[in-house]
Each structure stands twice: as structure tokens, then as C-alpha cells.
Design a protein around this motif. Structure first.
Motif, short mmCIF file in Angstrom:
data_model
loop_
_atom_site.label_atom_id
_atom_site.label_comp_id
_atom_site.label_asym_id
_atom_site.label_seq_id
_atom_site.Cartn_x
_atom_site.Cartn_y
_atom_site.Cartn_z
N CYS A 1 0.81 -1.23 0.00
CA CYS A 1 0.00 0.00 0.00
C CYS A 1 0.84 1.28 0.00
O CYS A 1 0.35 2.34 -0.39
N GLU A 2 2.07 1.20 0.44
CA GLU A 2 2.92 2.38 0.64
C GLU A 2 3.00 3.32 -0.57
O GLU A 2 2.84 4.52 -0.42
N PRO A 3 3.23 2.83 -1.79
CA PRO A 3 3.37 3.77 -2.91
C PRO A 3 2.05 4.35 -3.43
O PRO A 3 2.06 5.27 -4.25
N ALA A 4 0.93 3.82 -2.97
CA ALA A 4 -0.37 4.28 -3.48
C ALA A 4 -0.67 5.70 -2.99
O ALA A 4 -0.33 6.07 -1.87
N HIS A 5 -1.32 6.47 -3.85
CA HIS A 5 -1.76 7.81 -3.47
C HIS A 5 -2.85 7.72 -2.40
O HIS A 5 -2.94 8.56 -1.51
N CYS A 6 -3.67 6.68 -2.50
CA CYS A 6 -4.79 6.47 -1.58
C CYS A 6 -4.85 4.99 -1.22
O CYS A 6 -4.79 4.14 -2.10
N ALA A 7 -4.97 4.71 0.08
CA ALA A 7 -5.19 3.34 0.55
C ALA A 7 -6.27 3.38 1.63
O ALA A 7 -6.15 4.13 2.60
N VAL A 8 -7.32 2.61 1.41
CA VAL A 8 -8.39 2.49 2.41
C VAL A 8 -8.52 1.02 2.74
O VAL A 8 -8.76 0.19 1.86
N LEU A 9 -8.33 0.71 4.02
CA LEU A 9 -8.38 -0.67 4.49
C LEU A 9 -9.42 -0.75 5.59
O LEU A 9 -9.65 0.23 6.31
N ASN A 10 -10.04 -1.92 5.73
CA ASN A 10 -10.91 -2.11 6.88
C ASN A 10 -10.57 -3.42 7.57
O ASN A 10 -10.01 -4.33 6.96
N ALA A 11 -10.89 -3.47 8.87
CA ALA A 11 -10.56 -4.66 9.66
C ALA A 11 -11.46 -4.75 10.88
O ALA A 11 -11.82 -3.73 11.47
N LEU A 12 -11.76 -5.96 11.25
CA LEU A 12 -12.51 -6.24 12.46
C LEU A 12 -11.67 -5.87 13.67
O LEU A 12 -10.50 -6.22 13.76
N ASP A 13 -12.27 -5.14 14.60
CA ASP A 13 -11.64 -4.85 15.88
C ASP A 13 -12.69 -5.13 16.95
O ASP A 13 -13.51 -4.26 17.26
N SER A 14 -12.68 -6.36 17.44
CA SER A 14 -13.72 -6.79 18.37
C SER A 14 -13.30 -8.11 19.00
O SER A 14 -12.53 -8.86 18.42
N ASP A 15 -13.85 -8.36 20.18
CA ASP A 15 -13.58 -9.65 20.81
C ASP A 15 -14.75 -10.61 20.63
O ASP A 15 -14.80 -11.67 21.25
N GLU A 16 -15.68 -10.28 19.72
CA GLU A 16 -16.88 -11.09 19.53
C GLU A 16 -16.59 -12.51 19.04
O GLU A 16 -17.43 -13.39 19.19
N LEU A 17 -15.43 -12.74 18.44
CA LEU A 17 -15.08 -14.08 17.96
C LEU A 17 -14.07 -14.76 18.87
O LEU A 17 -13.46 -15.76 18.49
N GLY A 18 -13.89 -14.22 20.06
CA GLY A 18 -12.96 -14.80 21.02
C GLY A 18 -11.71 -13.97 21.15
O GLY A 18 -11.41 -13.13 20.31
N THR A 19 -10.99 -14.20 22.24
CA THR A 19 -9.77 -13.44 22.49
C THR A 19 -8.56 -14.31 22.77
O THR A 19 -7.44 -13.88 22.56
N GLU A 20 -8.79 -15.51 23.23
CA GLU A 20 -7.67 -16.34 23.68
C GLU A 20 -7.25 -17.42 22.70
O GLU A 20 -6.31 -18.15 22.96
N ASN A 21 -7.92 -17.53 21.57
CA ASN A 21 -7.49 -18.53 20.59
C ASN A 21 -6.33 -17.95 19.78
O ASN A 21 -6.15 -16.73 19.71
#
Length: 181
Positions: free
Chosen positions: A137-157
Motif C-alpha cells: 500500500c505504501e506507494p499508493a496515493h490512496c489506501a483504504v483498508l478495513n478490519a474487524l476490531d472486536s472480541d466477539e469471535l474470542g480473544t484467547e485462541n
């Protein structure tokens, strides 16, 4: 509605069903309206998971038409935690995602603009370093990324622990993070 800068890099985070994919799709549509398809890369890593009769996640093309001139790399991804009965099985599915994602990166052209749906999926196994995506992504003029940020699928696995590490790397590498929680 969240306005996304179409220069630099943006990471959209939050739990399921808060609009990360829809917001990324709007940003893609805005870019295409202003700049056309030249050099646009879409990386689709999101698995589609049905839970309680609802589709969770899903691809950008649910929200925006991806024109022919856009390089559209789609990973037929597993949802490691949702599709497995054990931590070991989740790790195996995450490794398969990582292996198949490498092929997408090897074939993707250099981006002028890149839009990444569910950015942590290819890196939930340690065989892929998130630097692969960060460097891409570094050389791109624009980079839009999305990602889950939640513990809804577990935290200790192992997959969840690895995902948190990857998310931290992505947060540290972008110009801005927008939490949609």
C-alpha cells in the motif's frame, strides 16, 4: 456517514455490522467518480459468514459495482474462528488463507489507489507478515483498508491473538484510523 480522505492511508475498524465494508465501498466509489479506474486495486479478503440468518462481512461488490478497469483480487477465504470446531482447526484454516493470499499479492499490479476489505484475514497465521500489505500500500496515493476490531469471535485462541497483533501493525502504519464502533 464517515467521510474518508482520498489521499494517504486510512484504516477503518470496529465490530461486525457497523459499516466498515459499506464505508470502504463508498470511498472506492468516490475515487472512481473522481479519478477513474487507472491503477485501482481492490483486494477482497472478507469471507461471507451467515450467522442467525444474517450475512456478516461480505464483499465490496455488495455495495458498489467494481468496473472492468479495476484489478479485483478476490480471496475465497475461510472464516477460521466461525467455521472451525477447535483452535487447531482455526489455525489450519488461517494458514490456508495466508497461503492463497500470497498468490493475490504476487499477481497484483502496483496501485495508484488500493481498497482492502477485511485486511487482517491473510495475516491471521504467522506465515504471512502484515508488512506484505503495508509495503504494498505504501506507494499508493490512496489506501483504504478495513478490519474487524472486536472480541466477539474470542480473544484467547491463536487466530484472535494473531489478529490483534496484525491490527496493531496496521494501526501503526496508516496515516489515520477511524473507529466505527
Amino acid at each position: 456517514m464517515t467521510d474518508i480522505s482520498l489521499s494517504g492511508s486510512t484504516l477503518l475498524v470496529g465490530p461486525s455490522q457497523v459499516g466498515k465494508t459499506a464505508t470502504t465501498a463508498r470511498a472506492l466509489g468516490d475515487w472512481l467518480d473522481r479519478h477513474g479506474t487507472d491503477g485501482v486495486v481492490v483486494l477482497e479478503f472478507a469471507p461471507e459468514v451467515e450467522r442467525d440468518g444474517r450475512i456478516l462481512g461480505g464483499r465490496l461488490d455488495r455495495f458498489v459495482e467494481i468496473p472492468d478497469g479495476v484489478w479485483h483480487g478476490v480471496l475465497d477465504a475461510h472464516a477460521p474462528r466461525a467455521a472451525s470446531d477447535s483452535a487447531a482447526e482455526a489455525v489450519t484454516l488461517a494458514r490456508e488463507n495466508a497461503e492463497r493470499a500470497r498468490t493475490l499479492f504476487e499477481n497484483a499490479p502496483g496501485p495508484r489507489a488500493v481498497f482492502v476489505n477485511d485486511a487482517t484475514i491473510p495475516f491471521q497465521h504467522e506465515t504471512n507478515d502484515p508488512a506484505l500489505l503495508i509495503d504494498y500500500c505504501e506507494p499508493a496515493h490512496c489506501a483504504v483498508l478495513n478490519a474487524l476490531d472486536s472480541d466477539e469471535l474470542g480473544t484467547e485462541n491463536p487466530v484472535s491473538r494473531r489478529e490483534r497483533e496484525v491490527l496493531l501493525s496496521l494501526r501503526e502504519s496508516v496515516d489515520r484510523t477511524i473507529d466505527l464502533s
